[in-house]
Design a protein around this motif. Structure first.
Motif, short mmCIF file in Angstrom:
data_model
loop_
_atom_site.label_atom_id
_atom_site.label_comp_id
_atom_site.label_asym_id
_atom_site.label_seq_id
_atom_site.Cartn_x
_atom_site.Cartn_y
_atom_site.Cartn_z
N ASP A 194 0.84 -1.19 0.00
CA ASP A 194 0.00 0.00 0.00
C ASP A 194 0.88 1.25 0.00
O ASP A 194 1.89 1.31 0.69
N ARG A 195 0.46 2.25 -0.74
CA ARG A 195 1.17 3.53 -0.79
C ARG A 195 0.25 4.64 -0.33
O ARG A 195 -0.97 4.56 -0.48
N TYR A 196 0.83 5.68 0.26
CA TYR A 196 0.10 6.88 0.65
C TYR A 196 -1.10 6.57 1.55
O TYR A 196 -2.19 7.12 1.38
N THR A 197 -0.86 5.69 2.51
CA THR A 197 -1.93 5.26 3.41
C THR A 197 -2.38 6.37 4.35
O THR A 197 -3.46 6.28 4.94
N GLY A 198 -1.58 7.41 4.50
CA GLY A 198 -1.97 8.53 5.36
C GLY A 198 -2.83 9.55 4.66
O GLY A 198 -3.25 10.54 5.26
N ASN A 199 -3.12 9.31 3.38
CA ASN A 199 -3.97 10.22 2.60
C ASN A 199 -5.34 9.61 2.36
O ASN A 199 -5.59 8.47 2.72
N HIS A 200 -6.22 10.38 1.74
CA HIS A 200 -7.57 9.87 1.48
C HIS A 200 -7.57 8.71 0.49
O HIS A 200 -8.31 7.74 0.67
N ALA A 201 -6.75 8.83 -0.57
CA ALA A 201 -6.83 7.84 -1.65
C ALA A 201 -5.51 7.78 -2.40
O ALA A 201 -4.75 8.75 -2.45
N TRP A 202 -5.26 6.61 -2.96
CA TRP A 202 -4.08 6.38 -3.79
C TRP A 202 -4.54 5.90 -5.17
O TRP A 202 -5.15 4.84 -5.29
N GLN A 203 -4.25 6.69 -6.20
CA GLN A 203 -4.53 6.27 -7.57
C GLN A 203 -3.34 5.41 -8.04
O GLN A 203 -2.26 5.93 -8.28
N PHE A 204 -3.56 4.13 -8.14
CA PHE A 204 -2.46 3.21 -8.38
C PHE A 204 -2.32 2.77 -9.82
O PHE A 204 -1.35 2.11 -10.19
N SER A 205 -3.28 3.13 -10.68
CA SER A 205 -3.18 2.75 -12.08
C SER A 205 -3.99 3.70 -12.95
O SER A 205 -5.04 4.21 -12.53
N SER A 206 -3.50 3.90 -14.17
CA SER A 206 -4.24 4.67 -15.17
C SER A 206 -4.58 3.80 -16.38
O SER A 206 -4.98 4.32 -17.42
N THR A 207 -4.44 2.48 -16.22
CA THR A 207 -4.62 1.57 -17.36
C THR A 207 -5.57 0.43 -17.07
O THR A 207 -5.51 -0.62 -17.69
N MET A 208 -6.49 0.62 -16.14
CA MET A 208 -7.45 -0.43 -15.82
C MET A 208 -8.43 -0.63 -16.97
O MET A 208 -8.92 0.34 -17.56
N THR A 209 -8.70 -1.87 -17.30
CA THR A 209 -9.71 -2.18 -18.32
C THR A 209 -10.87 -2.91 -17.65
O THR A 209 -10.69 -3.69 -16.71
N PHE A 210 -12.07 -2.66 -18.15
CA PHE A 210 -13.28 -3.27 -17.61
C PHE A 210 -14.06 -3.95 -18.74
O PHE A 210 -14.19 -3.37 -19.83
#
Length: 343
Positions: A194-210
């Protein structure tokens, strides 16, 4: 800013074992989606598509791009907000910031608030300032802090809540992002912690496909209930039912692939090619190939998924999309010598 259920989780874990990472790798959750006019072939997602995202992937909240600068408005924002709300998702908005002073920040905030109201964003929702442009890179941390505060004051006076979105390398260097605030973008090649757990949210990807949606999407993991109206985010769909993405679906683009054609970015002609580059040293990020440093950096071992390349002088740069739909650039070769590795 890949990014159903037990079958997908089992597949991802199995894939990680095959490539040698092991079955204990951490996986981030697809709690929050952000959308703009650049997604879904320029069309708003339908209510049914949002329902599918909620039920099949565990999406709990949606951040919709509503505005940019002092005049630009998103054409799909109103429909995205309405459709996501009807699907039972928490909706918030974001504004792509072009400001670099208190005066311009106040003007942009007034524009964002006005557009949020036109688009039907409910009072009490979050309006995020997406602060990652060359305008912010060109001024001091103190100036950015003053401008961000001025933006937030206008937003809050209108009855909305506010937050800052920026890239990880800018946190507390180009602008202050205090603990307990902030939505931070950082895209590791493998999501192993986990990254940036002290913040509200962590955007971990810009390439998610659904399944059922065109293109790639930004996804984030939530650490608190700020983006779900301070209501338990698990009330939408539980964390245990949310897709956990261990490698951001990046195994779909781990090899360089030539794509026919070019695209223009300002005066530059970019040759289309997709792949993954991993930095072998600290490399600066530019708004254009070798021109106008953004202040961001890729450090040794960090990876970027690129969509094109261009030569400028003795360097070759690769291009990649940032959240606002614009490209940034990082050098990958100098005088023919690779500055990292390619997949």
């Amino acid at each position: 800013m890949n990014k159903i259920k037990q079958l997908v989780i089992t597949f991802v874990v199995a894939f990680l074992v095959v490539i040698g990472i092991g079955g204990t790798a951490h996986a981030a959750r697809t709690d929050m989606l952000d959308v703009s006019d650049y997604n879904n072939n320029g069309q708003a997602l339908t209510t049914q598509q949002y329902i599918n995202l909620r039920n099949n992937y565990g999406i709990k909240a949606v951040n919709v791009k509503i505005s940019e600068g002092q005049t630009w408005n998103a054409s799909t924002a109103k429909a995205n907000i309405s459709n996501a709300s009807q699907a039972g998702l928490y909706t918030n908005g974001y504004h792509f910031a072009r400001y670099n002073s208190v005066v311009t920040a106040q003007a942009e905030a007034r524009h964002a608030v006005q557009q949020a109201q036109v688009d039907g964003l409910g009072i009490g929702s979050v309006i995020v300032t997406d602060a990652e442009s060359s305008a912010q890179s060109s001024v001091s941390k103190a100036t950015n802090d003053q401008a961000n505060q001025a933006f937030a004051q206008v937003v809050q006076q209108a009855g909305y809540r506010c937050d800052i979105y920026t890239m990880g390398s800018w946190v507390n260097t180009k602008m202050t992002v205090s603990d307990g605030t902030g939505w931070i973008a950082y895209y590791p090649y493998h999501v192993t912690t986990d990254r940036y757990t002290g913040n509200h949210a962590w955007q971990f990807s810009s390439t998610m496909t659904f399944t059922g949606l065109s293109g790639r999407y930004d996804v984030s993991q939530l650490y608190d209930n700020y983006y779900t109206a301070n209501t338990d985010k698990n009330a939408v769909i539980s964390n245990s039912q949310t897709t956990h993405v261990a490698i951001n679906n990046k195994h779909t683009t781990t090899h360089k692939q030539a794509v026919s054609g070019t695209f223009r970015d300002g005066p530059y002609i970019i040759h289309r090619q997709t792949g993954v580059f991993t930095a072998g040293q600290t490399l600066r990020v530019f708004a254009y190939p070798g021109v106008q440093s953004t202040g961001a950096k890729y450090y040794k071992g960090e990876s970027v998924i690129y969509d094109g390349y261009v030569r400028n002088g003795n360097y070759i740069y690769v291009s990649y999309l940032i959240k606002g739909g614009y490209h940034h650039y990082v050098a990958v070769r100098h005088n023919g010598v690779a500055l990292g590795t390619f997949k």
